[in-house]
Motif scaffolding. Structure first.
Motif, mmCIF file in Angstrom:
data_model
loop_
_atom_site.group_PDB
_atom_site.id
_atom_site.type_symbol
_atom_site.label_atom_id
_atom_site.label_comp_id
_atom_site.label_asym_id
_atom_site.label_seq_id
_atom_site.Cartn_x
_atom_site.Cartn_y
_atom_site.Cartn_z
ATOM 1 N N PHE A 36 0.956 -1.110 0.040
ATOM 2 C CA PHE A 36 -0.050 0.303 -0.056
ATOM 3 C C PHE A 36 0.875 1.351 -0.008
ATOM 4 O O PHE A 36 1.719 1.638 0.949
ATOM 5 C CB PHE A 36 -0.902 -0.064 1.158
ATOM 6 C CG PHE A 36 -1.807 1.218 1.432
ATOM 7 C CD1 PHE A 36 -2.969 1.143 0.650
ATOM 8 C CD2 PHE A 36 -1.602 2.323 2.278
ATOM 9 C CE1 PHE A 36 -3.793 2.297 0.814
ATOM 10 C CE2 PHE A 36 -2.238 3.196 2.480
ATOM 11 C CZ PHE A 36 -3.612 3.460 1.731
ATOM 12 N N TRP A 37 0.795 1.983 -1.114
ATOM 13 C CA TRP A 37 1.664 3.215 -1.243
ATOM 14 C C TRP A 37 0.861 4.325 -1.866
ATOM 15 O O TRP A 37 0.416 4.265 -2.981
ATOM 16 C CB TRP A 37 3.041 2.937 -2.075
ATOM 17 C CG TRP A 37 3.979 3.753 -2.267
ATOM 18 C CD1 TRP A 37 4.333 4.676 -1.496
ATOM 19 C CD2 TRP A 37 4.722 4.077 -3.467
ATOM 20 N NE1 TRP A 37 5.277 5.530 -1.795
ATOM 21 C CE2 TRP A 37 5.560 5.282 -3.192
ATOM 22 C CE3 TRP A 37 4.786 3.454 -4.752
ATOM 23 C CZ2 TRP A 37 6.498 5.567 -4.168
ATOM 24 C CZ3 TRP A 37 5.766 3.877 -5.511
ATOM 25 C CH2 TRP A 37 6.626 5.090 -5.187
ATOM 26 N N VAL A 38 1.010 5.331 -0.975
ATOM 27 C CA VAL A 38 0.732 6.901 -1.498
ATOM 28 C C VAL A 38 1.819 7.606 -1.571
ATOM 29 O O VAL A 38 2.220 8.196 -0.557
ATOM 30 C CB VAL A 38 -0.581 7.544 -0.690
ATOM 31 C CG1 VAL A 38 -0.934 8.844 -1.313
ATOM 32 C CG2 VAL A 38 -1.681 6.516 -0.550
ATOM 33 N N PRO A 39 2.365 7.871 -2.782
ATOM 34 C CA PRO A 39 3.660 8.606 -2.760
ATOM 35 C C PRO A 39 3.670 10.089 -1.972
ATOM 36 O O PRO A 39 4.709 10.517 -1.445
ATOM 37 C CB PRO A 39 4.119 8.940 -4.303
ATOM 38 C CG PRO A 39 3.296 7.670 -4.776
ATOM 39 C CD PRO A 39 2.134 7.354 -4.083
ATOM 40 N N ALA A 40 2.711 10.676 -2.044
ATOM 41 C CA ALA A 40 2.722 11.956 -1.339
ATOM 42 C C ALA A 40 2.533 11.972 0.076
ATOM 43 O O ALA A 40 2.921 12.938 0.963
ATOM 44 C CB ALA A 40 1.403 12.735 -1.904
ATOM 45 N N TYR A 47 4.755 9.864 1.573
ATOM 46 C CA TYR A 47 6.270 9.438 1.729
ATOM 47 C C TYR A 47 6.349 8.047 2.348
ATOM 48 O O TYR A 47 7.456 7.830 3.034
ATOM 49 C CB TYR A 47 6.809 10.322 2.480
ATOM 50 C CG TYR A 47 7.144 11.854 1.964
ATOM 51 C CD1 TYR A 47 6.508 11.805 0.610
ATOM 52 C CD2 TYR A 47 7.799 12.626 2.356
ATOM 53 C CE1 TYR A 47 6.812 13.247 0.015
ATOM 54 C CE2 TYR A 47 8.355 13.791 1.816
ATOM 55 C CZ TYR A 47 7.546 14.351 0.561
ATOM 56 O OH TYR A 47 7.963 15.456 0.070
ATOM 57 N N GLU A 48 5.206 7.250 2.538
ATOM 58 C CA GLU A 48 5.416 5.671 3.415
ATOM 59 C C GLU A 48 4.476 4.915 2.732
ATOM 60 O O GLU A 48 3.625 5.126 1.716
ATOM 61 C CB GLU A 48 4.559 5.937 4.751
ATOM 62 C CG GLU A 48 5.378 6.868 5.627
ATOM 63 C CD GLU A 48 4.619 6.828 7.039
ATOM 64 O OE1 GLU A 48 4.619 5.957 7.628
ATOM 65 O OE2 GLU A 48 3.978 7.840 7.425
ATOM 66 N N LYS A 49 4.812 3.575 2.765
ATOM 67 C CA LYS A 49 4.209 2.417 2.322
ATOM 68 C C LYS A 49 4.468 1.301 3.257
ATOM 69 O O LYS A 49 5.365 1.206 4.034
ATOM 70 C CB LYS A 49 5.014 2.085 0.920
ATOM 71 C CG LYS A 49 6.307 1.611 0.851
ATOM 72 C CD LYS A 49 6.524 1.377 -0.528
ATOM 73 C CE LYS A 49 7.888 0.840 -0.761
ATOM 74 N NZ LYS A 49 8.398 -0.489 -0.249
ATOM 75 N N ARG A 50 3.477 0.549 3.033
ATOM 76 C CA ARG A 50 3.531 -0.897 3.905
ATOM 77 C C ARG A 50 3.157 -2.042 3.042
ATOM 78 O O ARG A 50 2.393 -2.070 2.309
ATOM 79 C CB ARG A 50 2.415 -0.696 5.177
ATOM 80 C CG ARG A 50 2.653 0.158 6.338
ATOM 81 C CD ARG A 50 3.752 -0.269 7.076
ATOM 82 N NE ARG A 50 4.085 0.739 8.367
ATOM 83 C CZ ARG A 50 4.586 1.720 8.262
ATOM 84 N NH1 ARG A 50 5.137 2.322 7.076
ATOM 85 N NH2 ARG A 50 4.733 2.611 9.338
ATOM 86 N N ASP A 51 4.076 -2.944 3.303
ATOM 87 C CA ASP A 51 3.783 -4.211 2.690
ATOM 88 C C ASP A 51 2.301 -4.964 2.965
ATOM 89 O O ASP A 51 2.050 -4.872 4.550
ATOM 90 C CB ASP A 51 4.858 -5.342 2.951
ATOM 91 C CG ASP A 51 6.260 -4.858 2.192
ATOM 92 O OD1 ASP A 51 5.888 -4.119 1.106
ATOM 93 O OD2 ASP A 51 7.289 -5.286 2.388
ATOM 94 N N ILE A 52 1.717 -5.628 2.267
ATOM 95 C CA ILE A 52 0.568 -6.388 2.652
ATOM 96 C C ILE A 52 0.804 -8.048 2.213
ATOM 97 O O ILE A 52 0.955 -8.120 1.131
ATOM 98 C CB ILE A 52 -0.697 -6.030 1.661
ATOM 99 C CG1 ILE A 52 -0.897 -4.355 1.980
ATOM 100 C CG2 ILE A 52 -2.014 -6.634 2.266
ATOM 101 C CD1 ILE A 52 -1.880 -3.921 1.247
#
Length: 276
Positions: free
Chosen positions: A181-185, A187-192
């Motif tokens: 799950f990634w929203v570039p704006a 600045y974070e993402k998390r694996d699912i």
């Protein structure tokens, strides 16, 4: 030479728009849209400053050696078997650099992974082959009164609505393969990861529309795992949830392990229905 380079850089920057200058200052990062983003942004900029400083220092040493010891004769210079002070420096210095970067990374990690006891909004996000399901846990909201969901397909990119300046906890799960799950704006993402529950907390602080995507190569239609993030006022957020109630999208949509790869059918709470 240095003066000419500085002058050229200054002229180049003066010819850029304010937006381009701001983008250069972020060193490739998009414009931040969450309260947590500056923490990662500062770490990113600081890392580049550290790397650039070390790089300039090493290039300077190489240039100095090249110029200082240039010779027209072919005699072999005196050889040293070892230089103990230099070897100690080259051994210790990298550990010092790594230690400093590790320290600031841990500080940033602790801030962005901090979880509040009672987030303002909770959304269960399901990444499935090959789109997204967003379950808004709004049953406790008197203005909505029920949990509602929105589901996307390969043909229909789903929308994710978030209230501005509210802490949002995303509970992440997958019924099939690994996603991210990634929203570039933000600045974070998390694996699912199937079989594991993951989560991330974000406080969006800038109204606008942003792109979201899967950051994990998850299979044949990975390129279709996109979604639009709408950061809106609290009033508009509540109004959107009411539209989902009016459409009958009540309850949960947890995805399906046997979802049609073409996205023509999904399963909601055990009932197969057409794509929406």
């Amino acid at each position: 030479m240095v003066l000419g380079a500085v002058t050229s850089a200054a002229l180049l920057l003066t010819g850029c728009s304010s937006g381009n200058v701001a983008a250069l200052k972020r060193l490739g990062l998009p414009e931040a849209a969450s309260a947590q983003a500056p923490v990662i942004g500062h770490l990113w900029i600081g890392t580049w400053i550290a790397a650039g400083t070390i790089g300039i220092f090493m290039w300077g040493l190489i240039g100095w050696v090249v110029l200082r010891y240039t010779s027209n004769n072919n005699e072999m210079p005196r050889q040293n078997r070892y230089n103990l002070p230099m070897e100690i420096f080259y051994t210790v210095a990298p550990f010092v650099v790594i230690g400093v970067l590790f320290y600031y990374t841990i500080l940033a990690q602790n801030q962005v992974t901090y979880e509040t006891k009672n987030p303002d909004v909770t959304i269960d996000v399901v990444g499935q082959k090959w789109s997204w399901s967003f379950n808004y846990k709004s049953a406790g909201d008197p203005a909505v009164g029920q949990d509602v969901f929105q589901v996307g397909t390969i043909q229909a990119t789903p929308d994710l609505y978030l209230p501005v300046d509210k802490t949002v906890r995303f509970n992440l799960s997958s019924p099939d393969v690994n996603h991210s799950f990634w929203v570039p704006a933000f600045y974070e993402k998390r694996d699912i990861i199937p079989g594991r529950n993951n989560n991330i907390e974000i406080t969006p602080n800038k109204i606008g529309v942003y792109r979201g995507k899967c950051a994990e190569l998850c299979g044949t239609y990975h390129q279709s795992m996109l979604f639009n993030v709408h950061v809106v006022s609290a009033e508009d957020y509540t109004a959107y949830l009411k539209t989902l109630v009016a459409k009958g999208q009540i309850g949960e949509a947890k995805g399906a392990s046997n979802a049609d790869p073409q996205g023509t059918a999904k399963i909601y709470q055990g009932e197969e229905v057409g794509a929406r």
